[in-house]
Design an enzyme around this catalytic site. Structure first.
Site, short mmCIF file in Angstrom:
data_model
loop_
_atom_site.label_atom_id
_atom_site.label_comp_id
_atom_site.label_asym_id
_atom_site.label_seq_id
_atom_site.Cartn_x
_atom_site.Cartn_y
_atom_site.Cartn_z
CE1 TYR A 114 -3.71 2.45 0.43
CE2 TYR A 114 -2.18 3.56 1.91
CZ TYR A 114 -3.33 3.57 1.15
OH TYR A 114 -4.10 4.71 1.09
CD1 TRP A 116 -1.22 7.52 -0.84
CD2 TRP A 116 -1.29 9.30 -2.22
NE1 TRP A 116 -2.48 8.06 -0.77
CE2 TRP A 116 -2.55 9.16 -1.60
CE3 TRP A 116 -1.09 10.33 -3.11
CZ2 TRP A 116 -3.61 10.02 -1.86
CZ3 TRP A 116 -2.15 11.20 -3.36
CH2 TRP A 116 -3.39 11.03 -2.75
N1 LIG Z 1 -1.63 8.60 12.31
C1 LIG Z 1 -2.07 8.63 11.06
N2 LIG Z 1 -1.59 7.74 10.17
C2 LIG Z 1 -2.02 7.76 8.90
C3 LIG Z 1 -2.97 8.71 8.48
C4 LIG Z 1 -3.47 9.63 9.44
O1 LIG Z 1 -4.33 10.49 9.15
N3 LIG Z 1 -2.98 9.56 10.71
N4 LIG Z 1 -3.39 8.73 7.16
C5 LIG Z 1 -3.30 7.50 6.42
C6 LIG Z 1 -3.52 7.73 4.98
S1 LIG Z 1 -4.99 8.49 4.55
C7 LIG Z 1 -2.65 7.32 4.02
S2 LIG Z 1 -3.11 7.44 2.38
C8 LIG Z 1 -1.36 6.69 4.38
C9 LIG Z 1 -0.23 7.11 3.43
O2 LIG Z 1 0.83 6.26 3.54
P1 LIG Z 1 1.89 6.02 2.36
O3 LIG Z 1 1.26 6.23 1.04
O4 LIG Z 1 2.57 4.72 2.61
O5 LIG Z 1 2.90 7.22 2.63
P2 LIG Z 1 3.97 7.90 1.66
O6 LIG Z 1 4.88 8.65 2.56
O7 LIG Z 1 3.26 8.69 0.62
O8 LIG Z 1 4.72 6.67 1.04
C10 LIG Z 1 5.09 6.61 -0.28
C11 LIG Z 1 6.48 6.00 -0.38
O9 LIG Z 1 6.77 5.77 -1.76
C12 LIG Z 1 8.10 6.18 -2.03
N5 LIG Z 1 8.18 6.51 -3.47
C13 LIG Z 1 7.92 7.69 -4.09
N6 LIG Z 1 8.07 7.56 -5.42
C14 LIG Z 1 8.43 6.28 -5.66
C15 LIG Z 1 8.73 5.53 -6.85
O10 LIG Z 1 8.69 6.03 -7.97
N7 LIG Z 1 9.03 4.22 -6.69
C16 LIG Z 1 9.09 3.62 -5.47
N8 LIG Z 1 9.41 2.33 -5.42
N9 LIG Z 1 8.84 4.31 -4.34
C17 LIG Z 1 8.50 5.60 -4.43
C18 LIG Z 1 8.33 7.36 -1.11
O11 LIG Z 1 9.71 7.59 -0.90
C19 LIG Z 1 7.57 6.91 0.15
O12 LIG Z 1 8.40 6.19 1.02
O13 LIG Z 1 -1.02 7.03 5.72
C20 LIG Z 1 -2.03 6.69 6.65
N10 LIG Z 1 -1.52 6.85 8.00
N1 LIG Z 2 -0.89 18.53 2.42
C1 LIG Z 2 -1.39 17.28 2.42
N2 LIG Z 2 -2.61 17.05 1.90
C2 LIG Z 2 -3.11 15.78 1.90
C3 LIG Z 2 -2.38 14.68 2.40
C4 LIG Z 2 -1.09 14.97 2.96
O1 LIG Z 2 -0.38 14.06 3.46
N3 LIG Z 2 -0.64 16.26 2.95
N4 LIG Z 2 -2.89 13.42 2.32
C5 LIG Z 2 -3.96 13.16 1.36
C6 LIG Z 2 -4.67 11.91 1.67
S1 LIG Z 2 -3.92 10.44 1.28
C7 LIG Z 2 -5.90 11.87 2.20
S2 LIG Z 2 -6.67 10.37 2.48
C8 LIG Z 2 -6.63 13.10 2.55
C9 LIG Z 2 -7.25 12.96 3.93
O2 LIG Z 2 -8.13 13.98 4.18
P1 LIG Z 2 -8.77 14.07 5.64
O3 LIG Z 2 -9.16 12.75 6.11
O4 LIG Z 2 -9.78 15.12 5.58
O5 LIG Z 2 -7.47 14.54 6.45
P2 LIG Z 2 -7.07 14.87 7.93
O6 LIG Z 2 -6.11 16.00 7.83
O7 LIG Z 2 -6.62 13.66 8.65
O8 LIG Z 2 -8.41 15.33 8.64
C10 LIG Z 2 -9.10 16.53 8.35
C11 LIG Z 2 -9.48 17.18 9.66
O9 LIG Z 2 -10.41 16.37 10.38
C12 LIG Z 2 -10.33 16.75 11.74
N5 LIG Z 2 -10.71 15.64 12.61
C13 LIG Z 2 -9.95 14.65 13.12
N6 LIG Z 2 -10.68 13.85 13.94
C14 LIG Z 2 -11.93 14.34 13.92
C15 LIG Z 2 -13.15 13.94 14.53
O10 LIG Z 2 -13.23 12.98 15.28
N7 LIG Z 2 -14.25 14.68 14.24
C16 LIG Z 2 -14.22 15.78 13.42
N8 LIG Z 2 -15.36 16.43 13.19
N9 LIG Z 2 -13.08 16.18 12.85
C17 LIG Z 2 -11.95 15.47 13.08
C18 LIG Z 2 -8.89 17.14 11.99
O11 LIG Z 2 -8.85 18.32 12.77
C19 LIG Z 2 -8.31 17.29 10.62
O12 LIG Z 2 -7.59 18.48 10.41
O13 LIG Z 2 -5.75 14.22 2.56
C20 LIG Z 2 -4.98 14.30 1.35
N10 LIG Z 2 -4.34 15.60 1.34
MO LIG Z 3 -5.04 8.71 2.19
#
Ligand SMILES: Nc1nc2c(c(=O)[nH]1)N[C@H]1C(S)=C(S)[C@@H](COP(=O)(O)OP(=O)(O)OC[C@H]3O[C@@H](n4cnc5c(=O)[nH]c(N)nc54)[C@H](O)[C@@H]3O)O[C@H]1N2
Ligand SMILES: Nc1nc2c(c(=O)[nH]1)N[C@H]1C(S)=C(S)[C@@H](COP(=O)(O)OP(=O)(O)OC[C@H]3O[C@@H](n4cnc5c(=O)[nH]c(N)nc54)[C@H](O)[C@@H]3O)O[C@H]1N2
Ligand SMILES: [Mo]
Length: 748
Positions: A114, A116
């Site tokens: 899994y 990005w």
């Molecule tokens: N506590 C907490 N944890 C969370 C979340 C949260 O809200 N709170 N959010 C969750 C969510 S929504 C998501 S989507 C996940 C995201 O989790 P990930 O998608 O696993 O996070 P990234 O840091 O985007 O990891 C992408 C990796 O791909 C590598 N990469 C970039 N380009 C390439 C390439 O061309 N080839 C290869 N082989 N590698 C490459 C980068 O160096 C990086 O290590 O995290 C989740 N974890």
């Molecule tokens: N700059 C930047 N943008 C991103 C990403 C990133 O890593 N960096 N990740 C991308 C990805 S993979 C995803 S999935 C999306 C995720 O998008 P979201 O899921 O919307 O992302 P978060 O920032 O975790 O949460 C949004 C807000 O929800 C609020 N929140 C947390 N817990 C609660 C709760 O229990 N109740 C309520 N009402 N609010 C709460 C927090 O204050 C937080 O700022 O963002 C995307 N956009």
């Molecule tokens: Mo995500």
């Protein structure tokens, strides 16, 4: 490299940029001419592309190299690495795959992988890995995402599909023209709108939000964080306790019933099972009405505030937006189900600018009024192996081979994992309870990663295959989520001995006798032209003429014309519920789902339900506990480029920032900038305090994304996933619950 008369272009999940190169090095990334609100994240790559954290050559962990698979696995993360040649590492990997295939079968190879990775339709790391493994018999996979697994599983039971509706989110122009009240659970966080999966040409969230405000839309921000909506929007702030949105939503629904503010004709024509749900709301069986007074205690709000909001919603043209974060909490299926139900009770679904929305500004494509296009992906082939895990069950998989688990009404079994292969994701970023993962991570014989930088994933691997970044290879950015098609130019030669993921798999495929199957004798450019060609044919069917390949490469980008009509989610269904019946058993919105009810899950009954979360401020172990929100970082995407200049500039005294309310800081005698330890029974990390009224009392906020770096068991860089719990949302979706987490904070 071909001579171009235009600037070099690149595309990333955070936008499109013009690239400047000098003496074979990238020197800057500048805003793309079409982007009216370019993200500052992009330039963060410049100094780290060839910096000390770059992986320059294939590396093998010393004990593994000397003693073979499974050797000294507890030294993962601390063992030395030995540099080897590509030929040598190709042999090592090929032999290990053959061994595991022969002795244990392909089920023993876990390649859910899994993550990005990077933008670019061809060099998509996971697609490359999965195609390769399908050529050698397949792998155990994963399903759903960390983003919103709970919604991906529950919403199809309610609305027939989740993705289809998400992709047709009501557009911002429709909101601007028709909406009066926008109630945003989790806000409209512009920090998140910087991102769009697969790339974006022009950032529109900020201008859309401000245009809607200017047109008179009133915003309400329901969130523990005031800053989840820009201050200038002047939103009303409802600072509810984290992880209690379901209770608030139920009480709003209850108020609509008792005050007779329901749209009964909508409920009759478009929904199924409201009677069962209303019995629950009114407390017919459990004698607990889910009233405003009931929810006020749970959410720590006043009864009046809830009642007033319900009345306002019933009298205004209202959009309810639920941010994806609500799914990443314990019982994360419930808030989406409850919000859809509430919107149905208001009767405004399928009408212009109102109804239900899933996470405005979670990404740039939500509410972006775009034509639906269909582009091919790089074909992965067919996986003959049927075993899979719900994505966030990775530690369970490694810990419990042979154990049974529930998922969406069925029971499955975890296979025994011998090889873990990650390309394009970082489990030491994304997974919860990392101390538990680190322990389980010792069990497989071999861990392989394709990475370009020495993050924790690379450090905790046995075999590290150094890959290129997108600036070192040609590709095309082509995503149905964005109207811009962009040429991704190869700006510089691969750094060190790094290879494109495709070439890495081609090399190993050669050693295993499946090179031709893997490449089909096509070069990367052949594949890209092939994908572009199919896109052209499919665009023509939509009435859009894409330029020829040569003209596309010459110009560097092409924009699909904007839609003239507003997009309105579920418009067809509301106009003609028979002809455009939803793909649910009843064809209607299922407020009660017979299907889910029959699963008999205690933790996910047949209609929206309040169930106490695993840990929350309503039931802390002691009064000093705080709720930790670990949301998405504003200055990077997840862990990507945390080591780069943009992310580093945002650290406070070299540490990750922790936002704390002045009252909580005073109680703990903490000053601005002070270094603290955040801890609980699962783990701990360090951060520096920022005191702010933007965060409600008893709640702290620390962004995700800091690279895990342990010293004496404490993450000194401030990765909050050392503390978050690793448990499924429920037996239904088994999604991650990072946002449900209590911690202690103390001065160091
Ligand atoms: N506590 C907490 N944890 C969370 C979340 C949260 O809200 N709170 N959010 C969750 C969510 S929504 C998501 S989507 C996940 C995201 O989790 P990930 O998608 O696993 O996070 P990234 O840091 O985007 O990891 C992408 C990796 O791909 C590598 N990469 C970039 N380009 C390439 C390439 O061309 N080839 C290869 N082989 N590698 C490459 C980068 O160096 C990086 O290590 O995290 C989740 N974890
Ligand atoms: N700059 C930047 N943008 C991103 C990403 C990133 O890593 N960096 N990740 C991308 C990805 S993979 C995803 S999935 C999306 C995720 O998008 P979201 O899921 O919307 O992302 P978060 O920032 O975790 O949460 C949004 C807000 O929800 C609020 N929140 C947390 N817990 C609660 C709760 O229990 N109740 C309520 N009402 N609010 C709460 C927090 O204050 C937080 O700022 O963002 C995307 N956009
Ligand atoms: Mo995500």
């Amino acid at each position: 490299m071909t001579k171009l008369s235009r600037s070099l272009l690149t595309s990333a999940h955070w936008g499109t940029y013009e690239v400047k190169v000098s003496n074979g090095r990238v020197t800057s990334l500048n805003a793309f001419s079409e982007d009216k609100d370019s993200s500052p994240i992009g330039p963060g790559i410049v100094d780290v592309m060839d910096g000390p954290s770059r992986i320059m050559a294939p590396m093998v962990r010393k004990s593994w190299l000397e003693n073979g698979p499974g050797s000294n696995t507890s030294k993962r993360g601390s063992d030395k690495f030995v540099q080897v040649s590509w030929d040598e590492v190709g042999d090592l990997v090929a032999n290990e795959i053959s061994r595991v295939k022969h002795n244990f079968g392909n089920e023993a190879i876990f390649a859910g992988s899994y993550g990005w990775a990077s933008a670019g339709r061809f060099h998509h790391a996971q697609s490359q890995l999965k195609r390769f493994l399908n050529c050698v018999g397949g792998y155990t996979s994963s399903v759903n995402t960390y983003s919103f697994a709970a919604a991906e599983v529950v919403v199809p039971h309610i609305l027939g599909s989740f993705r289809e509706h998400l992709d047709r989110s009501t557009s911002w122009d429709s909101i601007e023209k028709n909406c009066e009240l926008f109630v945003a659970f989790g806000g409209v966080p512009l920090k998140n709108g910087q991102i769009s999966q697969g790339g974006t040409g022009n950032h529109i969230q900020r201008s859309s939000l401000f245009k809607a405000r200017k047109a008179g839309v009133k915003f309400v921000n329901v969130s523990p964080l005031k800053s989840d909506i820009d201050d200038r929007i002047d939103a009303d702030w409802i600072d509810l306790r984290p992880s209690t949105d379901t209770a608030l939503l139920l009480s709003l629904a209850h108020t609509l019933i008792v005050e007779e503010l329901l749209d009964t004709s909508f409920l009759n024509n478009y929904t199924e099972g409201f009677d069962k749900f209303s019995k629950y709301l009114l407390g017919k069986d459990d004698k607990i009405p889910k009233s405003a007074a009931w929810a006020a205690k749970i959410c720590d709000l006043t009864e009046n505030k809830i009642i007033n909001l319900a009345r306002l919603m019933a009298t205004k043209k209202t959009m309810i937006s639920v941010s994806w974060s609500l799914t990443r909490q314990d019982h994360g299926e419930q808030p989406f189900w409850a919000a859809i139900t509430l919107a149905a009770m208001l009767g405004q679904i399928g009408r212009p600018g109102t109804g239900i929305g899933f996470g405005y500004s979670a990404m740039n494509h939500i509410g972006l009024n775009r034509k639906e296009m269909h582009y091919p992906a790089f074909p992965q082939g067919v996986n003959k192996i049927k075993s899979f895990i719900p994505v966030a069950r990775i530690t369970d998989l490694l810990e419990n081979p042979g154990a049974e688990f529930n998922y969406n009404g069925q029971k499955y079994t975890y296979p025994d994992t011998k090889i873990v292969w990650w390309a394009g994701g970082n489990p030491f970023h994304h997974h919860q309870d990392l101390n538990r993962l680190i322990k389980a991570w010792k069990k497989p014989d071999t861990i392989i990663s394709n990475e370009w930088c020495w993050n924790a994933l690379a450090q905790y691997s046995d075999i590290v295959l150094p890959c290129t970044t997108s600036l070192e290879r040609s590709d095309l950015s082509l995503t149905p989520k964005d109207p811009y098609l962009v040429v991704m130019d190869k700006a510089v030669e691969p750094v060190g001995e790094s290879k494109d993921d495709h070439d890495i798999f081609k090399l190993i495929a050669g050693k295993l006798g499946v090179e031709e199957e893997f490449t089909e004798n096509k070069s990367p450019e052949d594949w890209q032209k092939w994908m572009y060609d199919i896109s052209r044919q499919s665009a023509a069917k939509e009435g859009v003429e894409l330029p020829s390949w040569n003209n596309f490469v010459r110009d560097g980008w092409f924009k699909i014309p904007d839609l003239e009509n507003q997009t309105i989610m579920m418009e067809d269904f509301v106009k003609d519920p028979k002809k455009f019946a939803l793909s649910t058993p009843s064809g209607k919105i299922e407020i009660f789902s017979e299907t889910i009810s029959k699963f008999r899950y205690q933790d996910c009954p047949g209609h929206p339900f309040w169930i106490e979360p695993l840990e929350w401020l309503g039931n802390p172990r002691n009064s000093s506990q705080l709720h930790m929100i670990s949301n998405q970082p504003k200055n990077k995407l997840h862990s990507q480029l945390d080591h780069g200049s943009v992310s580093q500039a945002d650290k406070l005294n070299g540490h990750e920032q922790l936002l704390m309310n002045p009252g909580d800081a005073k109680e703990r005698k903490l000053n601005e900038g002070q270094l603290v330890r955040i801890s609980n029974s699962r783990g701990s990390c360090l951060a520096a305090v920022t005191i702010s009224n933007d965060v409600m009392k008893k709640v702290i906020q620390i962004s995700t994304g800091a690279w895990m770096k342990l010293e004496n068991g404490i993450c000194i860089n401030g990765n909050p996933n050392l503390l978050t719990p690793d448990k499924g949302t429920s037996s239904l979706a088994q999604g991650p619950i990072a946002h449900t987490c209590l911690v202690e904070v103390e001065a160091l």
